[in-house]
Design a protein around this motif. Structure first.
Motif, PDB file in Angstrom:
ATOM      1  N   VAL A 182      61.359  26.365 -12.167  1.00 50.02           N
ATOM      2  CA  VAL A 182      61.780  26.113 -10.780  1.00 50.02           C
ATOM      3  C   VAL A 182      61.402  27.306  -9.904  1.00 50.02           C
ATOM      4  O   VAL A 182      60.800  27.158  -8.842  1.00 50.02           O
ATOM      5  CB  VAL A 182      63.312  25.834 -10.711  1.00 50.02           C
ATOM      6  N   GLN A 183      61.727  28.511 -10.375  1.00 51.40           N
ATOM      7  CA  GLN A 183      61.445  29.706  -9.593  1.00 51.40           C
ATOM      8  C   GLN A 183      59.946  29.956  -9.432  1.00 51.40           C
ATOM      9  O   GLN A 183      59.493  30.388  -8.367  1.00 51.40           O
ATOM     10  CB  GLN A 183      62.137  30.924 -10.208  1.00 51.40           C
ATOM     11  N   ALA A 184      59.173  29.653 -10.474  1.00 50.78           N
ATOM     12  CA  ALA A 184      57.726  29.851 -10.385  1.00 50.78           C
ATOM     13  C   ALA A 184      57.141  28.922  -9.316  1.00 50.78           C
ATOM     14  O   ALA A 184      56.289  29.317  -8.514  1.00 50.78           O
ATOM     15  CB  ALA A 184      57.076  29.583 -11.746  1.00 50.78           C
ATOM     16  N   ARG A 185      57.635  27.695  -9.289  1.00 49.24           N
ATOM     17  CA  ARG A 185      57.155  26.710  -8.323  1.00 49.24           C
ATOM     18  C   ARG A 185      57.543  27.129  -6.887  1.00 49.24           C
ATOM     19  O   ARG A 185      56.731  27.044  -5.968  1.00 49.24           O
ATOM     20  CB  ARG A 185      57.747  25.342  -8.682  1.00 49.24           C
ATOM     21  N   VAL A 186      58.778  27.573  -6.718  1.00 45.00           N
ATOM     22  CA  VAL A 186      59.241  28.001  -5.391  1.00 45.00           C
ATOM     23  C   VAL A 186      58.397  29.192  -4.907  1.00 45.00           C
ATOM     24  O   VAL A 186      58.000  29.248  -3.743  1.00 45.00           O
ATOM     25  CB  VAL A 186      60.744  28.364  -5.386  1.00 45.00           C
ATOM     26  N   LEU A 203      63.467  25.326  -2.356  1.00 46.27           N
ATOM     27  CA  LEU A 203      64.241  25.106  -3.581  1.00 46.27           C
ATOM     28  C   LEU A 203      64.707  23.650  -3.686  1.00 46.27           C
ATOM     29  O   LEU A 203      64.599  23.027  -4.756  1.00 46.27           O
ATOM     30  CB  LEU A 203      65.453  26.044  -3.591  1.00 46.27           C
ATOM     31  N   TYR A 204      65.222  23.125  -2.594  1.00 43.95           N
ATOM     32  CA  TYR A 204      65.707  21.734  -2.584  1.00 43.95           C
ATOM     33  C   TYR A 204      64.579  20.781  -2.973  1.00 43.95           C
ATOM     34  O   TYR A 204      64.779  19.840  -3.724  1.00 43.95           O
ATOM     35  CB  TYR A 204      66.202  21.346  -1.180  1.00 43.95           C
ATOM     36  N   LYS A 205      63.402  21.039  -2.394  1.00 48.00           N
ATOM     37  CA  LYS A 205      62.255  20.171  -2.670  1.00 48.00           C
ATOM     38  C   LYS A 205      61.973  20.128  -4.172  1.00 48.00           C
ATOM     39  O   LYS A 205      61.862  19.064  -4.762  1.00 48.00           O
ATOM     40  CB  LYS A 205      61.029  20.709  -1.912  1.00 48.00           C
ATOM     41  N   VAL A 206      61.903  21.320  -4.773  1.00 52.10           N
ATOM     42  CA  VAL A 206      61.579  21.417  -6.195  1.00 52.10           C
ATOM     43  C   VAL A 206      62.711  20.818  -7.043  1.00 52.10           C
ATOM     44  O   VAL A 206      62.467  20.026  -7.958  1.00 52.10           O
ATOM     45  CB  VAL A 206      61.317  22.889  -6.597  1.00 52.10           C
ATOM     46  N   MET A 207      63.945  21.163  -6.726  1.00 49.79           N
ATOM     47  CA  MET A 207      65.064  20.694  -7.551  1.00 49.79           C
ATOM     48  C   MET A 207      65.260  19.181  -7.425  1.00 49.79           C
ATOM     49  O   MET A 207      65.628  18.514  -8.393  1.00 49.79           O
ATOM     50  CB  MET A 207      66.346  21.463  -7.223  1.00 49.79           C
ATOM     51  N   LYS A 208      64.994  18.632  -6.237  1.00 51.91           N
ATOM     52  CA  LYS A 208      65.097  17.175  -6.074  1.00 51.91           C
ATOM     53  C   LYS A 208      64.000  16.474  -6.873  1.00 51.91           C
ATOM     54  O   LYS A 208      64.251  15.458  -7.518  1.00 51.91           O
ATOM     55  CB  LYS A 208      65.055  16.789  -4.595  1.00 51.91           C
ATOM     56  N   GLU A 209      62.789  17.054  -6.837  1.00 50.51           N
ATOM     57  CA  GLU A 209      61.690  16.480  -7.620  1.00 50.51           C
ATOM     58  C   GLU A 209      62.004  16.488  -9.112  1.00 50.51           C
ATOM     59  O   GLU A 209      61.657  15.566  -9.839  1.00 50.51           O
ATOM     60  CB  GLU A 209      60.394  17.254  -7.361  1.00 50.51           C
ATOM     61  N   GLU A 210      62.676  17.539  -9.538  1.00 52.04           N
ATOM     62  CA  GLU A 210      63.027  17.671 -10.962  1.00 52.04           C
ATOM     63  C   GLU A 210      64.284  16.880 -11.331  1.00 52.04           C
ATOM     64  O   GLU A 210      64.676  16.855 -12.510  1.00 52.04           O
ATOM     65  CB  GLU A 210      63.262  19.148 -11.307  1.00 52.04           C
ATOM     66  N   GLY A 211      64.936  16.320 -10.304  1.00 48.88           N
ATOM     67  CA  GLY A 211      66.182  15.576 -10.560  1.00 48.88           C
ATOM     68  C   GLY A 211      67.351  16.457 -10.943  1.00 48.88           C
ATOM     69  O   GLY A 211      68.286  16.031 -11.613  1.00 48.88           O
ATOM     70  N   ILE A 212      67.348  17.716 -10.484  1.00 46.94           N
ATOM     71  CA  ILE A 212      68.435  18.640 -10.844  1.00 46.94           C
ATOM     72  C   ILE A 212      69.107  19.234  -9.607  1.00 46.94           C
ATOM     73  O   ILE A 212      69.798  20.242  -9.689  1.00 46.94           O
ATOM     74  CB  ILE A 212      67.931  19.780 -11.763  1.00 46.94           C
ATOM     75  N   HIS A 213      68.911  18.586  -8.456  1.00 46.80           N
ATOM     76  CA  HIS A 213      69.569  19.084  -7.237  1.00 46.80           C
ATOM     77  C   HIS A 213      71.067  18.814  -7.293  1.00 46.80           C
ATOM     78  O   HIS A 213      71.491  17.773  -7.754  1.00 46.80           O
ATOM     79  CB  HIS A 213      68.968  18.403  -6.005  1.00 46.80           C
ATOM     80  N   GLU A 214      71.857  19.766  -6.816  1.00 48.81           N
ATOM     81  CA  GLU A 214      73.302  19.585  -6.724  1.00 48.81           C
ATOM     82  C   GLU A 214      73.798  20.096  -5.389  1.00 48.81           C
ATOM     83  O   GLU A 214      73.226  21.025  -4.827  1.00 48.81           O
ATOM     84  CB  GLU A 214      74.029  20.403  -7.807  1.00 48.81           C
ATOM     85  N   GLY A 215      74.887  19.503  -4.888  1.00 50.24           N
ATOM     86  CA  GLY A 215      75.604  20.029  -3.736  1.00 50.24           C
ATOM     87  C   GLY A 215      76.841  20.772  -4.219  1.00 50.24           C
ATOM     88  O   GLY A 215      77.029  20.937  -5.435  1.00 50.24           O
ATOM     89  N   CYS A 216      77.694  21.207  -3.281  1.00 53.03           N
ATOM     90  CA  CYS A 216      78.897  21.969  -3.652  1.00 53.03           C
ATOM     91  C   CYS A 216      79.752  21.203  -4.662  1.00 53.03           C
ATOM     92  O   CYS A 216      80.239  21.778  -5.633  1.00 53.03           O
ATOM     93  CB  CYS A 216      79.746  22.271  -2.421  1.00 53.03           C
ATOM     94  N   MET A 233      67.896  28.927 -11.250  1.00 53.90           N
ATOM     95  CA  MET A 233      67.189  30.096 -11.766  1.00 53.90           C
ATOM     96  C   MET A 233      66.224  29.775 -12.897  1.00 53.90           C
ATOM     97  O   MET A 233      65.560  30.684 -13.417  1.00 53.90           O
ATOM     98  CB  MET A 233      68.209  31.162 -12.211  1.00 53.90           C
ATOM     99  N   ARG A 234      66.123  28.499 -13.282  1.00 52.58           N
ATOM    100  CA  ARG A 234      65.180  28.112 -14.334  1.00 52.58           C
ATOM    101  C   ARG A 234      63.788  28.638 -14.006  1.00 52.58           C
ATOM    102  O   ARG A 234      63.330  28.535 -12.868  1.00 52.58           O
ATOM    103  CB  ARG A 234      65.142  26.579 -14.441  1.00 52.58           C
ATOM    104  N   ALA A 235      63.099  29.191 -15.019  1.00 51.49           N
ATOM    105  CA  ALA A 235      61.820  29.870 -14.788  1.00 51.49           C
ATOM    106  C   ALA A 235      60.801  28.952 -14.111  1.00 51.49           C
ATOM    107  O   ALA A 235      60.098  29.366 -13.186  1.00 51.49           O
ATOM    108  CB  ALA A 235      61.273  30.402 -16.112  1.00 51.49           C
TER     109      ALA A 235
END
Ligand code: NAD
Ligand code: NA
Length: 395
Positions: A339-343, A290-303, A335-337
């Protein structure tokens, strides 16, 4: 002393005071950079020392200028033995809050107990009069019931059928097959007793009956849903039953708060590396993909990014957006479709050999060590540090 990480399984036995302090300072700077949030001014955070609870305390204090009381269960330091990280986090938070002229006090003990509830209520009475917000962010494997003395242990098991899937040991990067037997006997009830909503309701009932809640009071607790990949072991497993119970409790609490025009919310948050989530099988592999995909998309977040967005765009928005079950969703990007499809694709490809390339194991490991104050930028780990650190506002 010079403090180095010492790990056993998915826990780290040591923690670094300077690294924890730096993490807290970084989170405070992030909140300040995002500007003021017109939020609650007197806030009680239960589970305030790490993860989402700490981020909530920081966001309340440095985003809204709130007075905060934090309750947590952390191990103090002793000569030659570092404290648990939440101790150092809380020390750093209070030091910075006091410097900024903000009220901040803490109580260290078992939040499930009557004693700690009473101590907290007395402190609110003495110092704040009433509070306008309670953030409930406990994650615990055990609970002793305050009235009966019964001891409950939560378990992470599927319900009905054995669960079999891939998992990763994030220290070695080795992927293996894990098999978890389904819940038996009292497993479900025990897990609900620990991580369900009963204790949250007890806190709010106690505060309300003592007249300590202000008009328009709100309370929020945190939940998780996640993808179908982890469903059998998480949302449809024993812990999911506890989350169902927690979510249902929000409605019961809301009913009881009607005379005050108050409301209870559950926010569904994103999967993140915390002490609680590292212990759940399968989740670390999911998170590293998930981190890999979200970082690539520029939408990764921490707490801290999650809680900042929760407060700014949800909780203190003109109208609080919720899903069809009344929950606030801040897991929307996870939960974006797409993102989840890629994961899900990456999940199929994941082996010990491919993971370093297709997953963000490095990011997972860094976040894990960061929880304990290690691998934090700007910290000199060769420096001699004093392990004995006091929490200035500890009661
Ligand atoms: P965490 O382990 O970082 O924090 C737990 C907090 O609870 C700490 O402050 C700890 O001191 C405190 N605590 C534990 N037992 C206690 C006790 N008996 N008395 C007093 N304090 C006690 O956990 P976290 O991941 O921030 O989890 C907080 C909440 O967020 C949980 O409800 C969790 O399910 C939820 N959540 C977590 C994730 C995730 O991926 N980590 C995602 C969504 C929701
Ligand atoms: Na927390």
């Amino acid at each position: 002393m010079i403090i180095e990480p010492r790990t056993r399984g998915f826990i780290c036995l040591t923690s670094h005071p300077k690294g924890c302090e730096q993490n807290v300072i970084d989170q405070i700077e992030y909140i300040k950079s995002k500007g003021a949030i017109d939020g609650a001014k007197k806030v009680l955070v239960i589970g305030a020392s790490t993860g989402f609870g700490l981020a909530s305390r920081i966001t309340s204090a440095f985003g809204s200028g709130a007075s905060t009381i934090g309750v947590f269960f952390e191990k103090p330091p002793s000569e030659g033995r570092p404290a648990s990280p939440g101790w150092y986090n809380s020390a750093a938070f209070e030091k910075e809050a006091h410097k900024a002229g903000l009220y901040a006090k803490s109580i260290n003990g078992d939040a499930f107990s009557n004693e700690i509830k009473k101590q907290t209520l007395d402190l609110i009475k003495a110092d704040l009069g009433q509070i306008d917000m309670v953030i409930y962010s406990l994650a615990s494997p055990v609970r002793t019931h305050p009235d009966t003395g019964a001891k409950y242990k939560s378990v992470l098991k599927p319900i009905g059928a054995k669960f079999q899937n891939k998992t990763v040991d994030f220290h070695t990067g080795v992927i293996s097959e894990v098999s978890i037997e389904p819940a038996q006997g009292d497993d479900i009830e025990n897990t609900v007793a620990v991580m369900g909503g009963e204790d949250w309701k007890m806190w709010i009932d106690d505060l309300k009956s003592e007249g300590l809640l202000s008009e328009g009071f709100t309370t929020i607790a945190y939940s998780y849903i996640g993808p179908s990949l982890t469903e059998a072991v998480y949302r449809k497993g024993t812990i999911g039953r506890a989350k169902d119970d927690l979510e249902a409790t929000a409605f019961t609490i809301s009913d009881s708060l009607k005379p005050l025009n108050g409301k209870a919310y559950v926010s569904v948050n994103k999967a993140l590396v915390t002490q609680a989530s590292s212990a759940i099988p399968v989740i670390p592999l999911y998170i590293s993909l998930l981190y890999k995909v979200m970082k690539e998309e520029g939408i990764h977040e921490g707490c801290i990014e999650q809680i900042q967005r929760l407060f700014q765009d949800r909780l203190y928005a003109d109208k609080i957006p919720t899903d069809d079950k009344g929950r606030i969703r801040i897991d929307d990007w996870e939960m974006r479709a797409d993102v989840q499809a890629r994961v899900a694709e990456l999940w199929k490809e994941a082996t010990t050999e491919t993971l370093p390339k297709i997953g963000d194991l490095k990011g997972y490991e860094k976040d894990f060590f960061n929880l304990f104050g290690f691998m934090v930028e700007g910290v000199d780990y060769d420096e001699d540090v004093n392990e004995i650190v006091e929490i200035p506002g500890l009661q």
